[in-house]
Design a protein around this motif. Sequence first.
Motif, PDB file in Angstrom:
ATOM      1  N   VAL A 102     -46.192 -26.123  36.639  1.00  8.24           N
ATOM      2  CA  VAL A 102     -46.597 -26.618  35.316  1.00  8.24           C
ATOM      3  C   VAL A 102     -46.513 -25.497  34.289  1.00  8.24           C
ATOM      4  CG1 VAL A 102     -48.554 -27.508  33.967  1.00  8.24           C
ATOM      5  CG2 VAL A 102     -48.043 -28.488  36.194  1.00  8.24           C
ATOM      6  N   ILE A 103     -46.988 -24.308  34.641  1.00  5.24           N
ATOM      7  CA  ILE A 103     -46.934 -23.174  33.704  1.00  5.24           C
ATOM      8  C   ILE A 103     -45.486 -22.769  33.463  1.00  5.24           C
ATOM      9  CG2 ILE A 103     -47.549 -20.741  33.412  1.00  5.24           C
ATOM     10  CD1 ILE A 103     -50.199 -21.401  34.794  1.00  5.24           C
ATOM     11  N   GLY A 104     -44.671 -22.802  34.498  1.00  5.30           N
ATOM     12  CA  GLY A 104     -43.246 -22.499  34.338  1.00  5.30           C
ATOM     13  C   GLY A 104     -42.562 -23.486  33.409  1.00  5.30           C
ATOM     14  N   ASP A 105     -42.910 -24.778  33.552  1.00  3.07           N
ATOM     15  CA  ASP A 105     -42.335 -25.799  32.665  1.00  3.07           C
ATOM     16  C   ASP A 105     -42.750 -25.574  31.217  1.00  3.07           C
ATOM     17  OD1 ASP A 105     -41.033 -27.025  34.741  1.00  3.07           O
ATOM     18  OD2 ASP A 105     -42.535 -28.620  35.006  1.00  3.07           O
ATOM     19  N   LEU A 106     -43.980 -25.119  31.023  1.00  2.74           N
ATOM     20  CA  LEU A 106     -44.440 -24.849  29.656  1.00  2.74           C
ATOM     21  C   LEU A 106     -43.629 -23.732  29.014  1.00  2.74           C
ATOM     22  CD1 LEU A 106     -48.341 -25.032  29.748  1.00  2.74           C
ATOM     23  CD2 LEU A 106     -46.832 -26.269  28.223  1.00  2.74           C
ATOM     24  N   TYR A 107     -43.380 -22.667  29.751  1.00  6.57           N
ATOM     25  CA  TYR A 107     -42.697 -21.509  29.188  1.00  6.57           C
ATOM     26  C   TYR A 107     -41.181 -21.663  29.156  1.00  6.57           C
ATOM     27  CZ  TYR A 107     -46.915 -18.719  28.881  1.00  6.57           C
ATOM     28  OH  TYR A 107     -48.147 -18.233  28.534  1.00  6.57           O
ATOM     29  N   GLY A 155     -39.334 -24.386  28.600  1.00  9.83           N
ATOM     30  CA  GLY A 155     -38.832 -25.268  27.551  1.00  9.83           C
ATOM     31  C   GLY A 155     -38.032 -26.427  28.086  1.00  9.83           C
ATOM     32  N   HIS A 156     -37.934 -26.584  29.407  1.00  9.11           N
ATOM     33  CA  HIS A 156     -37.180 -27.693  30.004  1.00  9.11           C
ATOM     34  C   HIS A 156     -37.876 -29.029  29.730  1.00  9.11           C
ATOM     35  CE1 HIS A 156     -34.445 -24.975  31.853  1.00  9.11           C
ATOM     36  NE2 HIS A 156     -35.322 -24.476  32.718  1.00  9.11           N
ATOM     37  N   VAL A 157     -39.214 -29.012  29.690  1.00 10.52           N
ATOM     38  CA  VAL A 157     -39.968 -30.237  29.448  1.00 10.52           C
ATOM     39  C   VAL A 157     -40.576 -30.106  28.052  1.00 10.52           C
ATOM     40  CG1 VAL A 157     -41.736 -31.782  30.355  1.00 10.52           C
ATOM     41  CG2 VAL A 157     -40.472 -30.309  31.922  1.00 10.52           C
ATOM     42  N   GLU A 158     -39.796 -30.491  27.045  1.00 12.05           N
ATOM     43  CA  GLU A 158     -40.202 -30.279  25.657  1.00 12.05           C
ATOM     44  C   GLU A 158     -41.453 -31.078  25.282  1.00 12.05           C
ATOM     45  OE1 GLU A 158     -38.175 -30.981  21.370  1.00 12.05           O
ATOM     46  OE2 GLU A 158     -36.916 -30.068  22.908  1.00 12.05           O
ATOM     47  N   TRP A 159     -41.603 -32.301  25.810  1.00 12.19           N
ATOM     48  CA  TRP A 159     -42.763 -33.126  25.479  1.00 12.19           C
ATOM     49  C   TRP A 159     -44.053 -32.464  25.936  1.00 12.19           C
ATOM     50  CZ3 TRP A 159     -46.063 -34.747  29.220  1.00 12.19           C
ATOM     51  CH2 TRP A 159     -45.600 -34.741  30.544  1.00 12.19           C
ATOM     52  N   LEU A 160     -44.005 -31.729  27.050  1.00 11.50           N
ATOM     53  CA  LEU A 160     -45.195 -31.054  27.560  1.00 11.50           C
ATOM     54  C   LEU A 160     -45.627 -29.925  26.613  1.00 11.50           C
ATOM     55  CD1 LEU A 160     -47.257 -30.856  29.838  1.00 11.50           C
ATOM     56  CD2 LEU A 160     -45.695 -29.304  31.033  1.00 11.50           C
ATOM     57  N   GLN A 161     -44.644 -29.198  26.100  1.00 12.63           N
ATOM     58  CA  GLN A 161     -44.955 -28.120  25.154  1.00 12.63           C
ATOM     59  C   GLN A 161     -45.599 -28.683  23.888  1.00 12.63           C
ATOM     60  OE1 GLN A 161     -41.063 -26.310  24.786  1.00 12.63           O
ATOM     61  NE2 GLN A 161     -41.830 -24.450  25.791  1.00 12.63           N
ATOM     62  N   TRP A 162     -45.020 -29.752  23.343  1.00 12.58           N
ATOM     63  CA  TRP A 162     -45.562 -30.343  22.116  1.00 12.58           C
ATOM     64  C   TRP A 162     -46.946 -30.949  22.347  1.00 12.58           C
ATOM     65  CZ3 TRP A 162     -44.068 -29.016  17.590  1.00 12.58           C
ATOM     66  CH2 TRP A 162     -42.756 -28.602  17.377  1.00 12.58           C
ATOM     67  N   THR A 163     -47.140 -31.536  23.516  1.00 12.94           N
ATOM     68  CA  THR A 163     -48.445 -32.121  23.829  1.00 12.94           C
ATOM     69  C   THR A 163     -49.518 -31.043  23.923  1.00 12.94           C
ATOM     70  OG1 THR A 163     -47.381 -33.915  25.054  1.00 12.94           O
ATOM     71  CG2 THR A 163     -49.708 -33.532  25.493  1.00 12.94           C
ATOM     72  N   VAL A 164     -49.210 -29.959  24.618  1.00 17.84           N
ATOM     73  CA  VAL A 164     -50.176 -28.872  24.753  1.00 17.84           C
ATOM     74  C   VAL A 164     -50.440 -28.225  23.396  1.00 17.84           C
ATOM     75  CG1 VAL A 164     -50.538 -26.577  25.753  1.00 17.84           C
ATOM     76  CG2 VAL A 164     -49.722 -28.440  27.183  1.00 17.84           C
ATOM     77  N   ALA A 165     -49.400 -28.001  22.608  1.00 14.06           N
ATOM     78  CA  ALA A 165     -49.565 -27.381  21.285  1.00 14.06           C
ATOM     79  C   ALA A 165     -50.380 -28.287  20.362  1.00 14.06           C
ATOM     80  CB  ALA A 165     -48.203 -27.070  20.669  1.00 14.06           C
TER      81      ALA A 165
END
Length: 187
Positions: free
Chosen positions: A40-45, A47-57
Amino acid sequence: MIRVMDKLLLFLLSIVIGALSVLAFSIGINWIPEEWTSEVIGDLYSGHVEWLQWTVAGASLFMFLIALRFFYVSLRRSNSSAPSIDQRTEFGDIRISLETVENLALKAAGRQRGVKDLRARIRISEAGIDISLRAIADGESSIPVLTEDIQRAVKTHVEEITGIPVANVAVFVANIIQSTNFKSRVE
């Protein structure tokens, strides 16, 4: 309306903090596998899962704004002090708190014989002060006489001390208490 919104925001903040606490606790005692956490942390950093980054931000920004709101509310001086009755005289302003009026009403009602327990609520109306009393009687006094005495005593005492007209004194007898007298028996 603002208080309702603040309560809703506080509720949301407590839910999120509770969920994050459970998540941190679960990670701390290895209930959540390290591989899953790393993924999960790897996906956040990555950028492969863009929706996860936007959701967390977005969630983080929302929580930060809620925290700022409560920080502002905690530091803001309250414009409304204790509820009071304000009067203007030729010498200046007089403010009498509703708590003071409540204590005066309880004092006057408590002096009546036959009253065991009292609670009061004060409201301000156009005609003056409305006083609601909840009483428990001793069961030995006539309730109509007792309540009339309480009403008269409270109205007179509050008006005399505060100078504010009492529009209504409502007395609710919630219960009676039977006093138990034990007679000693001599044989």
